[in-house]
Motif scaffolding. Structure first.
Motif, PDB file in Angstrom:
ATOM      1  N   LEU A  76       0.862  -1.182   0.000  1.00 13.18           N
ATOM      2  CA  LEU A  76       0.000   0.000   0.000  1.00 13.18           C
ATOM      3  C   LEU A  76       0.894   1.225   0.000  1.00 13.18           C
ATOM      4  O   LEU A  76       1.930   1.227   0.663  1.00 13.18           O
ATOM      5  N   ILE A  77       0.465   2.258  -0.711  1.00 11.97           N
ATOM      6  CA  ILE A  77       1.133   3.544  -0.563  1.00 11.97           C
ATOM      7  C   ILE A  77       0.071   4.632  -0.483  1.00 11.97           C
ATOM      8  O   ILE A  77      -0.876   4.652  -1.274  1.00 11.97           O
ATOM      9  N   ALA A  78       0.218   5.496   0.524  1.00 14.27           N
ATOM     10  CA  ALA A  78      -0.647   6.671   0.640  1.00 14.27           C
ATOM     11  C   ALA A  78       0.213   7.885   0.318  1.00 14.27           C
ATOM     12  O   ALA A  78       1.390   7.938   0.702  1.00 14.27           O
ATOM     13  N   LEU A  79      -0.359   8.831  -0.390  1.00 11.68           N
ATOM     14  CA  LEU A  79       0.385  10.034  -0.774  1.00 11.68           C
ATOM     15  C   LEU A  79      -0.407  11.269  -0.386  1.00 11.68           C
ATOM     16  O   LEU A  79      -1.633  11.218  -0.271  1.00 11.68           O
ATOM     17  N   ASP A  80       0.315  12.365  -0.197  1.00 16.25           N
ATOM     18  CA  ASP A  80      -0.327  13.659   0.025  1.00 16.25           C
ATOM     19  C   ASP A  80      -0.121  14.517  -1.209  1.00 16.25           C
ATOM     20  O   ASP A  80       0.988  14.562  -1.767  1.00 16.25           O
ATOM     21  N   LEU A  81      -1.161  15.210  -1.613  1.00 16.29           N
ATOM     22  CA  LEU A  81      -1.056  16.074  -2.784  1.00 16.29           C
ATOM     23  C   LEU A  81      -0.250  17.316  -2.440  1.00 16.29           C
ATOM     24  O   LEU A  81      -0.415  17.906  -1.363  1.00 16.29           O
ATOM     25  N   ALA A 131       1.780 -11.641 -12.656  1.00 13.77           N
ATOM     26  CA  ALA A 131       1.577 -12.276 -11.347  1.00 13.77           C
ATOM     27  C   ALA A 131       0.272 -11.841 -10.680  1.00 13.77           C
ATOM     28  O   ALA A 131       0.233 -11.561  -9.490  1.00 13.77           O
ATOM     29  N   SER A 132      -0.787 -11.773 -11.466  1.00 10.29           N
ATOM     30  CA  SER A 132      -2.123 -11.396 -10.958  1.00 10.29           C
ATOM     31  C   SER A 132      -2.147 -10.003 -10.328  1.00 10.29           C
ATOM     32  O   SER A 132      -2.947  -9.736  -9.425  1.00 10.29           O
ATOM     33  N   LEU A 133      -1.280  -9.126 -10.811  1.00 13.02           N
ATOM     34  CA  LEU A 133      -1.226  -7.765 -10.249  1.00 13.02           C
ATOM     35  C   LEU A 133      -2.562  -7.041 -10.416  1.00 13.02           C
ATOM     36  O   LEU A 133      -3.127  -7.009 -11.503  1.00 13.02           O
ATOM     37  N   THR A 134      -3.053  -6.494  -9.314  1.00 15.99           N
ATOM     38  CA  THR A 134      -4.153  -5.528  -9.388  1.00 15.99           C
ATOM     39  C   THR A 134      -3.671  -4.223  -8.777  1.00 15.99           C
ATOM     40  O   THR A 134      -2.887  -4.235  -7.818  1.00 15.99           O
ATOM     41  N   LEU A 135      -4.133  -3.111  -9.329  1.00 21.24           N
ATOM     42  CA  LEU A 135      -3.824  -1.787  -8.787  1.00 21.24           C
ATOM     43  C   LEU A 135      -5.147  -1.081  -8.561  1.00 21.24           C
ATOM     44  O   LEU A 135      -5.955  -0.971  -9.484  1.00 21.24           O
ATOM     45  N   THR A 136      -5.378  -0.659  -7.343  1.00 25.77           N
ATOM     46  CA  THR A 136      -6.666  -0.097  -6.954  1.00 25.77           C
ATOM     47  C   THR A 136      -6.409   1.289  -6.376  1.00 25.77           C
ATOM     48  O   THR A 136      -5.545   1.436  -5.507  1.00 25.77           O
ATOM     49  N   PHE A 137      -7.146   2.269  -6.858  1.00 28.73           N
ATOM     50  CA  PHE A 137      -6.852   3.667  -6.523  1.00 28.73           C
ATOM     51  C   PHE A 137      -8.005   4.310  -5.749  1.00 28.73           C
ATOM     52  O   PHE A 137      -9.172   4.081  -6.070  1.00 28.73           O
ATOM     53  N   GLY A 138      -7.636   5.127  -4.775  1.00 28.15           N
ATOM     54  CA  GLY A 138      -8.656   5.819  -4.001  1.00 28.15           C
ATOM     55  C   GLY A 138      -8.198   7.210  -3.604  1.00 28.15           C
ATOM     56  O   GLY A 138      -7.017   7.557  -3.723  1.00 28.15           O
ATOM     57  N   ILE A 139      -9.154   8.002  -3.135  1.00 25.46           N
ATOM     58  CA  ILE A 139      -8.848   9.371  -2.700  1.00 25.46           C
ATOM     59  C   ILE A 139      -9.347   9.573  -1.269  1.00 25.46           C
ATOM     60  O   ILE A 139     -10.375   9.031  -0.875  1.00 25.46           O
ATOM     61  N   GLY A 140      -8.585  10.344  -0.508  1.00 25.19           N
ATOM     62  CA  GLY A 140      -8.911  10.585   0.894  1.00 25.19           C
ATOM     63  C   GLY A 140      -9.772  11.827   1.066  1.00 25.19           C
ATOM     64  O   GLY A 140     -10.000  12.594   0.111  1.00 25.19           O
ATOM     65  N   LEU A 178      -4.288  10.315  -1.160  1.00 21.21           N
ATOM     66  CA  LEU A 178      -4.424   9.314  -2.227  1.00 21.21           C
ATOM     67  C   LEU A 178      -3.957   7.980  -1.690  1.00 21.21           C
ATOM     68  O   LEU A 178      -3.070   7.929  -0.838  1.00 21.21           O
ATOM     69  N   ILE A 179      -4.533   6.903  -2.212  1.00 20.49           N
ATOM     70  CA  ILE A 179      -4.062   5.558  -1.851  1.00 20.49           C
ATOM     71  C   ILE A 179      -3.954   4.716  -3.116  1.00 20.49           C
ATOM     72  O   ILE A 179      -4.761   4.846  -4.023  1.00 20.49           O
ATOM     73  N   VAL A 180      -2.924   3.905  -3.148  1.00 14.74           N
ATOM     74  CA  VAL A 180      -2.821   2.866  -4.184  1.00 14.74           C
ATOM     75  C   VAL A 180      -2.619   1.546  -3.467  1.00 14.74           C
ATOM     76  O   VAL A 180      -1.757   1.436  -2.582  1.00 14.74           O
ATOM     77  N   LEU A 181      -3.431   0.562  -3.832  1.00 15.88           N
ATOM     78  CA  LEU A 181      -3.262  -0.789  -3.304  1.00 15.88           C
ATOM     79  C   LEU A 181      -2.729  -1.649  -4.446  1.00 15.88           C
ATOM     80  O   LEU A 181      -3.386  -1.788  -5.483  1.00 15.88           O
TER      81      LEU A 181
END
Ligand code: HEM
Length: 419
Positions: A76-81, A131-140, A178-181
């Motif tokens: 997981l990575i969370a970022l600040d704009l 390798a079955s990679l999924t990338l899922t994006f969200g906003i805080g 922001l979050i990316v899983l």
């Protein structure tokens, strides 16, 4: 703590998946991706390299990585704009969408052919499968503050989780704009994806925290329920994709507000340290009582097999309830939480030993819901107050995100909000 379930448990109205699909299909008919797109080309050395038929599809009405089976590794990575321009946010998601489509298909990022410029891709997954990679994006919630003029579109379902008794939250591991899983069967693949996406965000956002996690590989657990660090089968009572309950529990439905979230979901994250030293010196029968299920079979203590419905009224020969009043599965069960259901999709973590000699390991708890204050917060509050398991746990970080609706080729994630 009430022991008997109420006579009628309110259920959410089932909304058909087709309704969700048609809503999001309309969304996907929007603008084309703008400038700054990272072009990706399939592998030339091995034709057929793109994702195998069993690989999750990146495009769709909903994002992959929620209903798809969890692979072994997560980053997981969370970022600040660092920008306050809505245009910058739009171009970030345009870049991310294009890169994520490539990465999840097992492709490298490509850019300038000029060897005097840095390579577009760091290369550690060169010639390796997706390798079955999924990338899922969200906003805080921060995306809806004064910076971007989006306050009126803030979803009520994204309400922050209020402080809970005993919380020891580390602000540097909590929150984020922001979050990316990234989830995959190969840790090098999740690492690489997060690295590239963070690079692509450089001009608009800065990393706030990251967390890696692990579970069981699909090949290992097959159709059996994976276990957590307490040795328990974890996920038994989850709603199953394809059943009537799943979509209206997890995905924002047409008619829900705000409409730009249709096909999205809300993610509640809690980083929970598990006191393994205390657990490992706890009697086996007490461990089972704390959960309300037998560790080996996963069956409720009222009897049956793993998937038998727990009988909360069942009593032992001594007259005590078979599933104790403070058992985790009683307190978390929809019968005792006003019908609240959620999809749990957490990963174990191990961040080594702290200076005091205790192990910083546990569960990066993740719940996907259609509404955080309705489906997640009351359950957390109930568990915090009464759960016997709570004595073995310390919550060290907390965050909520709106998981964006899915997109189709030519569109970009976040388009329904940012277009
Ligand atoms: C480290 C912390 C936790 C551990 C080790 C844990 C473990 C488990 C286990 C082993 C089960 C039974 C099997 C299953 O149905 O998956 C379970 C059920 C459940 N847990 Fe947790 N859990 C934790 C935290 C939480 C939190 C924070 C929440 C929500 C706020 C939660 C909500 C639930 C729910 C809703 C169920 C299903 C209850 C039912 O309907 O039977 N858990 N958990």
């Amino acid at each position: 703590v009430s022991v008997e379930p109420p006579a009628a448990v309110p259920r959410r109205r089932a909304v058909s998946r087709r309704a969700v699909l048609s809503g999001a299909a309309a969304v996907a008919a929007g603008a084309l991706a703008g400038g700054g797109v990272v072009e990706a080309t399939p592998w030339k050395s091995k034709p057929g390299r793109p994702a195998s038929p069993s690989e999750p599809s990146f495009y769709g009405a909903t994002q992959a990585g929620v209903a798809t089976p969890p692979p072994a590794h997560q980053q997981l990575i969370a970022l600040d704009l660092t920008t306050s321009s809505r245009g910058d946010l739009r171009s970030l998601f345009t870049r991310w969408t294009s890169a994520a489509a490539a990465l999840t298909a097992g492709q490298q990022l490509t850019g300038s052919a000029d060897a005097s410029a840095p390579p577009a891709d760091s290369g550690e997954t060169l010639r390796r499968p997706a390798a079955s990679l999924t990338l899922t994006f969200g906003i805080g919630p921060g995306v809806f503050d004064e910076r971007f003029g989006l306050a009126a579109l803030r979803p009520a379902g994204l309400a922050p989780i209020p402080p809970m008794k005993g919380d020891q939250l580390d602000p540097t591991r909590s929150g984020g704009d922001l979050i990316v899983l990234a989830c995959a069967e190969d840790q090098l693949v999740t690492f690489h994806a997060v690295r590239e996406l963070a690079n692509l965000a450089r001009e608009a956002a800065t990393p706030r925290w990251s967390q890696s996690g692990f579970g069981a590989t699909a090949a290992f657990h097959g159709t059996t329920t994976p276990r957590n660090l307490f040795g328990q089968k974890d996920g038994t009572a989850n709603p199953q994709p394809g059943t009537l309950d799943f979509d209206p529990t997890v995905w924002v439905q047409p008619g829900d507000e705000p409409s730009w979230m249709t096909g999205g979901s809300y993610l509640a994250l809690r980083r929970i340290r598990m006191n393994l030293a205390a657990w490992d010196t706890t009697a086996a029968n007490h461990q089972d009582a704390v959960l309300g299920r037998a560790k080996d079979s996963g069956a409720p203590l009222s009897g049956g097999t793993e998937f038998s419905a727990p009988d909360f009224g069942d009593r032992t020969s001594t007259g005590a309830t078979a599933i104790a009043a403070d058992a985790h599965i009683r307190l978390a069960n929809p019968a005792f939480t006003g019908g609240a259901e959620m999809l749990r999709r957490g990963y174990s973590f191990d961040d080594g030993y702290l200076a005091d000699g205790t192990r910083d390991a546990g569960l990066m708890f993740a719940a996907f819901v259609r509404d955080i204050p309705a489906q997640f917060t009351p359950v957390l509050a109930n568990l915090t107050e009464h759960d016997a398991m709570h004595a073995f746990l310390t919550h060290t970080a907390s965050a909520v995100f709106a998981i964006l609706p899915g997109t189709t080729a030519g569109g970009y994630l976040g388009q329904t909000l940012l277009a």
